[in-house]
Scaffold this active site. Structure first.
Site, PDB file in Angstrom:
ATOM      1  N   GLY A  31       0.823  -1.207   0.000  1.00 53.86           N
ATOM      2  CA  GLY A  31       0.000   0.000   0.000  1.00 53.86           C
ATOM      3  C   GLY A  31       0.856   1.255   0.000  1.00 53.86           C
ATOM      4  O   GLY A  31       2.027   1.220  -0.389  1.00 53.86           O
ATOM      5  N   LEU A  33       0.467   3.605  -2.072  1.00 55.09           N
ATOM      6  CA  LEU A  33       0.840   3.518  -3.492  1.00 55.09           C
ATOM      7  C   LEU A  33       1.290   4.872  -4.036  1.00 55.09           C
ATOM      8  O   LEU A  33       0.713   5.911  -3.719  1.00 55.09           O
ATOM      9  CB  LEU A  33      -0.340   2.990  -4.310  1.00 55.09           C
ATOM     10  N   HIS A  34       2.340   4.843  -4.862  1.00 50.69           N
ATOM     11  CA  HIS A  34       2.866   6.051  -5.509  1.00 50.69           C
ATOM     12  C   HIS A  34       3.074   5.738  -6.987  1.00 50.69           C
ATOM     13  O   HIS A  34       2.695   4.648  -7.458  1.00 50.69           O
ATOM     14  CB  HIS A  34       4.162   6.509  -4.824  1.00 50.69           C
ATOM     15  N   HIS A  37       4.472   2.373  -8.043  1.00 52.75           N
ATOM     16  CA  HIS A  37       3.489   1.288  -8.119  1.00 52.75           C
ATOM     17  C   HIS A  37       2.630   1.437  -9.380  1.00 52.75           C
ATOM     18  O   HIS A  37       2.242   0.446  -9.996  1.00 52.75           O
ATOM     19  CB  HIS A  37       2.565   1.309  -6.896  1.00 52.75           C
ATOM     20  N   ARG A 148      12.248  -2.973  -9.260  1.00 56.12           N
ATOM     21  CA  ARG A 148      13.681  -3.279  -9.127  1.00 56.12           C
ATOM     22  C   ARG A 148      14.386  -2.378  -8.129  1.00 56.12           C
ATOM     23  O   ARG A 148      15.589  -2.543  -7.910  1.00 56.12           O
ATOM     24  CB  ARG A 148      14.380  -3.135 -10.474  1.00 56.12           C
ATOM     25  N   ASP A 150      13.767  -2.620  -5.145  1.00 53.64           N
ATOM     26  CA  ASP A 150      14.034  -3.728  -4.218  1.00 53.64           C
ATOM     27  C   ASP A 150      14.686  -4.852  -5.031  1.00 53.64           C
ATOM     28  O   ASP A 150      14.110  -5.935  -5.201  1.00 53.64           O
ATOM     29  CB  ASP A 150      12.736  -4.195  -3.570  1.00 53.64           C
ATOM     30  N   GLN A 153      15.147  -8.268  -3.442  1.00 54.11           N
ATOM     31  CA  GLN A 153      13.845  -8.950  -3.289  1.00 54.11           C
ATOM     32  C   GLN A 153      13.455  -9.629  -4.606  1.00 54.11           C
ATOM     33  O   GLN A 153      13.006 -10.770  -4.627  1.00 54.11           O
ATOM     34  CB  GLN A 153      12.786  -7.930  -2.880  1.00 54.11           C
ATOM     35  N   MET A 184      11.523   6.447  -5.990  1.00 50.70           N
ATOM     36  CA  MET A 184      10.233   6.540  -5.287  1.00 50.70           C
ATOM     37  C   MET A 184      10.104   5.396  -4.296  1.00 50.70           C
ATOM     38  O   MET A 184      10.432   4.251  -4.599  1.00 50.70           O
ATOM     39  CB  MET A 184       9.081   6.502  -6.285  1.00 50.70           C
TER      40      MET A 184
HETATM   41  O1  PAF Z   1       7.907  -4.891  -1.962  1.00 49.80           O
HETATM   42  C1  PAF Z   1       6.964  -4.893  -1.148  1.00 49.80           C
HETATM   43  O2  PAF Z   1       6.167  -3.962  -1.071  1.00 49.80           O
HETATM   44  C2  PAF Z   1       6.791  -6.081  -0.231  1.00 49.80           C
HETATM   45  O3  PAF Z   1       8.011  -6.585   0.204  1.00 49.80           O
HETATM   46  C3  PAF Z   1       5.920  -7.195  -0.836  1.00 49.80           C
HETATM   47  C4  PAF Z   1       6.567  -7.809  -2.074  1.00 49.80           C
HETATM   48  C5  PAF Z   1       4.558  -6.634  -1.215  1.00 49.80           C
HETATM   49  C6  PAF Z   1       5.715  -8.321   0.162  1.00 49.80           C
HETATM   50  O4  PAF Z   1       5.086  -7.868   1.319  1.00 49.80           O
END
Ligand code: PAF
Length: 288
Positions: A31, A33-34, A37, A148, A150, A153, A184
């Site tokens: 959430g 969101l910007h 997203h 990317r 993250d 991740q 962002m």
């Molecule tokens: O990148 C994120 O916002 C979070 O780590 C994710 C992938 C939604 C998991 O909670």
């Protein structure tokens, strides 16, 4: 746009779409969101007939002294933004719906999750992998889109999906930046005006590394020091600056010479905000 909080109702909605022959795309979010997203949702829109966005601040990916409690929560505004981006379905469960009493399953990726952020946030990627697995199982998407910014991740989730034979493409979408270069992030909201100004040391230093690499610098140690020294002068503290292999995010030793591409990844604190950013040397231009 439909908004669902019950996991089984959500799973049924996704299953109905698949039975109707629709491809499903998932954009998992926490959430707040910007525009970053927004670009993930638009990418998903171009890849599927049903776009689902999850909005869930996942408790298991936060350590005990991290920002779980104060992480921004604004479901109404998020739903408006999702609708504007052409999303079909928002999944916004309560914590107890995804982690009911007695649950104990966890998903762990070993090496890729141990480097960089994993060394500073020991439970983080296990929490991410666990919640993303739950979301993928409920959604059954053909594609799931992550930012990317993250970067680690994204690589951890690519590894996880491959190792678990999950039938989903894990897409890493380019980082979206403010006009001055700052990546962002929902966490930028924590920055004071002074910290916001100092945080520009991150895209500036990453840009300097891109320029040095383009001019022929291939020493991991030289590039790392260049970035680390510049950020250390401006930040409250630096968690890490690493030059790493792009696929496995394994840090290179300072005496290594880069052959091909290399990830330059940063995590630094400005007041109460921990910011991460990265650039792939040999692939991307300067962020600033
Ligand atoms: O990148 C994120 O916002 C979070 O780590 C994710 C992938 C939604 C998991 O909670």
């Amino acid at each position: 746009m439909q908004i669902v909080d019950d996991p089984i109702a959500y799973r049924d909605a996704c299953e109905r779409a698949r039975r109707d022959g629709k491809r499903v795309a998932l954009v998992p979010t926490m959430g707040a969101l910007h525009d970053g997203h927004g670009s993930l949702m638009r990418l998903a829109r171009g890849r599927a007939e049903l776009v689902a966005v999850s909005v869930f601040v996942n408790p298991t990916q936060f350590g005990p002294n991290e920002d779980y409690a104060r992480y921004p929560r604004q479901l109404e505004a998020d739903c408006r933004r999702a609708e504007e981006a052409g999303v079909d379905l928002v999944f916004a469960p309560e914590v107890a719906a995804l982690y009911p009493p007695g649950e104990e399953a966890r998903v762990r990726v070993a090496a890729t999750a141990a480097h960089l952020c994993g060394a500073f946030r020991p439970v983080h990627f296990e929490g991410v992998c666990t919640v993303v697995t739950k979301l993928l199982v409920l959604t059954g998407p053909s594609v799931a889109v992550f930012g990317r910014k993250d970067y680690q991740q994204w690589r951890v989730l690519v590894r996880m999906a491959a190792d678990l034979f999950l039938p989903v493409e894990i897409v890493g979408a380019p980082t979206v930046r403010e006009p001055d270069g700052l990546a962002m992030s929902s966490r930028n909201a924590y920055l004071s005006a002074d910290e916001r100004a100092r945080s520009l040391s991150i895209p500036t230093a990453l840009g300097d590394a891109v320029r040095a690499f383009a001019a022929g610098e291939r020493s991991a140690g030289v590039l790392r020091s260049l970035v680390r020294d510049a950020i250390a002068r401006a930040a409250s503290s630096v968690d890490y600056v690493e030059i790493a292999t792009p696929d496995t995010v394994e840090p290179l030793r300072d005496d290594a010479r880069i052959a091909g591409r290399a990830l330059c990844a940063v995590a630094a604190r400005f007041g109460g905000a921990r910011l991460i950013d990265n650039v792939v040397l040999g692939e991307e231009g300067p962020p600033r």
